[in-house]
Design a protein around this motif. Structure first.
Motif, PDB file in Angstrom:
ATOM      1  N   ALA A 108       0.821  -1.432  -0.580  1.00  0.00           N
ATOM      2  CA  ALA A 108       0.094   0.208  -0.005  1.00  0.00           C
ATOM      3  C   ALA A 108       1.083   1.150   0.380  1.00  0.00           C
ATOM      4  N   ARG A 109       1.621   1.718   0.801  1.00  0.00           N
ATOM      5  CA  ARG A 109       3.288   2.278   0.982  1.00  0.00           C
ATOM      6  C   ARG A 109       4.517   2.025   0.644  1.00  0.00           C
ATOM      7  N   PRO A 110       4.874   2.721   0.196  1.00  0.00           N
ATOM      8  CA  PRO A 110       7.073   2.874   0.227  1.00  0.00           C
ATOM      9  C   PRO A 110       7.281   2.273   1.406  1.00  0.00           C
ATOM     10  N   GLU A 111       6.645   2.954   2.663  1.00  0.00           N
ATOM     11  CA  GLU A 111       7.506   2.970   3.630  1.00  0.00           C
ATOM     12  C   GLU A 111       7.507   1.287   4.320  1.00  0.00           C
ATOM     13  N   ALA A 148      14.033  16.774   4.600  1.00  0.00           N
ATOM     14  CA  ALA A 148      14.363  16.459   5.709  1.00  0.00           C
ATOM     15  C   ALA A 148      15.117  14.753   4.920  1.00  0.00           C
ATOM     16  N   GLU A 149      14.688  14.559   3.917  1.00  0.00           N
ATOM     17  CA  GLU A 149      14.475  12.707   3.525  1.00  0.00           C
ATOM     18  C   GLU A 149      15.691  12.714   3.145  1.00  0.00           C
ATOM     19  N   THR A 150      16.034  13.066   2.238  1.00  0.00           N
ATOM     20  CA  THR A 150      17.287  13.516   1.525  1.00  0.00           C
ATOM     21  C   THR A 150      18.398  13.666   2.895  1.00  0.00           C
ATOM     22  N   GLY A 151      18.302  14.513   4.065  1.00  0.00           N
ATOM     23  CA  GLY A 151      18.940  14.424   5.171  1.00  0.00           C
ATOM     24  C   GLY A 151      19.333  13.304   5.236  1.00  0.00           C
ATOM     25  N   LEU A 152      18.753  12.461   5.655  1.00  0.00           N
ATOM     26  CA  LEU A 152      18.707  11.448   6.036  1.00  0.00           C
ATOM     27  C   LEU A 152      19.316  10.090   5.827  1.00  0.00           C
ATOM     28  N   ALA A 153      18.658  10.259   4.103  1.00  0.00           N
ATOM     29  CA  ALA A 153      19.530   9.520   3.406  1.00  0.00           C
ATOM     30  C   ALA A 153      20.716   9.282   2.934  1.00  0.00           C
ATOM     31  N   LEU A 154      21.377  10.691   3.271  1.00  0.00           N
ATOM     32  CA  LEU A 154      22.718  11.093   2.641  1.00  0.00           C
ATOM     33  C   LEU A 154      23.264  10.196   3.985  1.00  0.00           C
ATOM     34  N   ALA A 158      22.309   5.466   7.300  1.00  0.00           N
ATOM     35  CA  ALA A 158      20.620   5.660   6.463  1.00  0.00           C
ATOM     36  C   ALA A 158      20.464   3.937   6.311  1.00  0.00           C
ATOM     37  N   PRO A 159      19.521   3.742   6.249  1.00  0.00           N
ATOM     38  CA  PRO A 159      19.164   2.311   5.795  1.00  0.00           C
ATOM     39  C   PRO A 159      19.550   2.719   4.607  1.00  0.00           C
ATOM     40  N   LEU A 160      19.610   1.311   3.987  1.00  0.00           N
ATOM     41  CA  LEU A 160      20.051   1.051   2.040  1.00  0.00           C
ATOM     42  C   LEU A 160      18.749   1.478   0.939  1.00  0.00           C
ATOM     43  N   VAL A 161      17.923   1.378   1.837  1.00  0.00           N
ATOM     44  CA  VAL A 161      16.175   1.596   1.347  1.00  0.00           C
ATOM     45  C   VAL A 161      15.383   2.427   2.125  1.00  0.00           C
ATOM     46  N   MET A 162      14.673   4.204   1.676  1.00  0.00           N
ATOM     47  CA  MET A 162      13.788   4.127   2.272  1.00  0.00           C
ATOM     48  C   MET A 162      12.874   5.257   1.273  1.00  0.00           C
ATOM     49  N   ALA A 163      11.665   5.048   1.794  1.00  0.00           N
ATOM     50  CA  ALA A 163      10.359   5.670   0.911  1.00  0.00           C
ATOM     51  C   ALA A 163      10.700   7.668   1.096  1.00  0.00           C
TER      52      ALA A 163
END
Length: 225
Positions: A108-111, A148-154, A158-163
């Motif tokens: 249902a959701r990427p997360e 904010a999501e990009t800050g976390l992904a960089l 970070a987990p290998l994959v993010m929503a």
């Protein structure tokens, strides 16, 4: 770390040369390893590279696993699906023998799918050959400036994959810096003056404001007008 910039006389020559380079690096890796991985962007820009690459006979595609940098959270037949484009241009011909990790799971959701996708991608790391693209806003994969999501992904942890839910269109799923930065061979394909200007600007900015900046270490940039 070095950034190599290769300029081509036209886009056709870029596509032919880049496809040959990718095939060569995958083949070389397979000489000493059981498997190899190829991670690629969506969009229409790399389609000519995929068309050429899919016909490569010298590569044992059955030992190659392919997956996208990122994906919109839409069904695989949706016109905006990166997977749809990939199946039509890369995962055909000789390359149909490759394994494919689809980033869209139907959840249902990427997360809801991120943890399972990280487990699916992890065995294929470090990426053997990574091909990136960049937008005029200096985003790459689904890492967009100033969110904010990009800050976390960089972040290194970070987990290998993010929503990703901060963009105006569909929710997305993306590989993050820890998955992308450790690739053995990294290429960036850009065309036109606007993308070249975006790349030049990115080199003067922080990665949170210009996400492609995070990947401009050991990389070969392929550009044509």
């Amino acid at each position: 770390m070095t950034l190599e910039f290769v300029e081509y006389p036209d886009r056709e020559m870029l596509a032919l040369s880049l496809a040959g380079k990718i095939a060569s690096q995958l083949s070389q890796h397979l000489r000493g390893n059981e498997t190899a991985s190829l991670c690629v962007p969506g969009g229409t820009t790399p389609a000519p590279v995929f068309d050429t690459l899919s016909g490569t006979e010298q590569l044992d595609w059955s030992r190659v696993t392919v997956f996208l940098n990122d994906e919109r959270w839409v069904d695989g037949e949706h016109p905006r699906s990166n997977s749809r484009l990939l199946r039509r241009h890369l995962l055909t011909g000789n390359a149909a023998a490759a394994a494919y990790v689809d980033l869209y799971t139907g959840a249902a959701r990427p997360e809801d799918a991120a943890a399972a996708l990280a487990e699916a991608v992890a065995p294929h790391l470090p990426i053997t050959v990574l091909l990136l693209g960049v937008g005029n806003d200096m985003h790459t994969a689904s890492l967009f400036p100033g969110t904010a999501e990009t800050g976390l992904a960089l972040a290194p942890d970070a987990p290998l994959v993010m929503a990703v839910n901060s963009v105006a269109d569909e929710p997305r799923i993306t590989l993050t810096a820890p998955a992308l930065q450790r690739a053995i061979n990294t290429h960036l394909m850009i065309t036109g003056p606007d993308k070249r200007a975006a790349l030049e600007r990115a080199q003067t900015l922080d990665a949170r404001d210009a996400p492609i900046r995070a990947f401009l270490g050991d990389i070969t940039v392929h550009w044509a007008e």
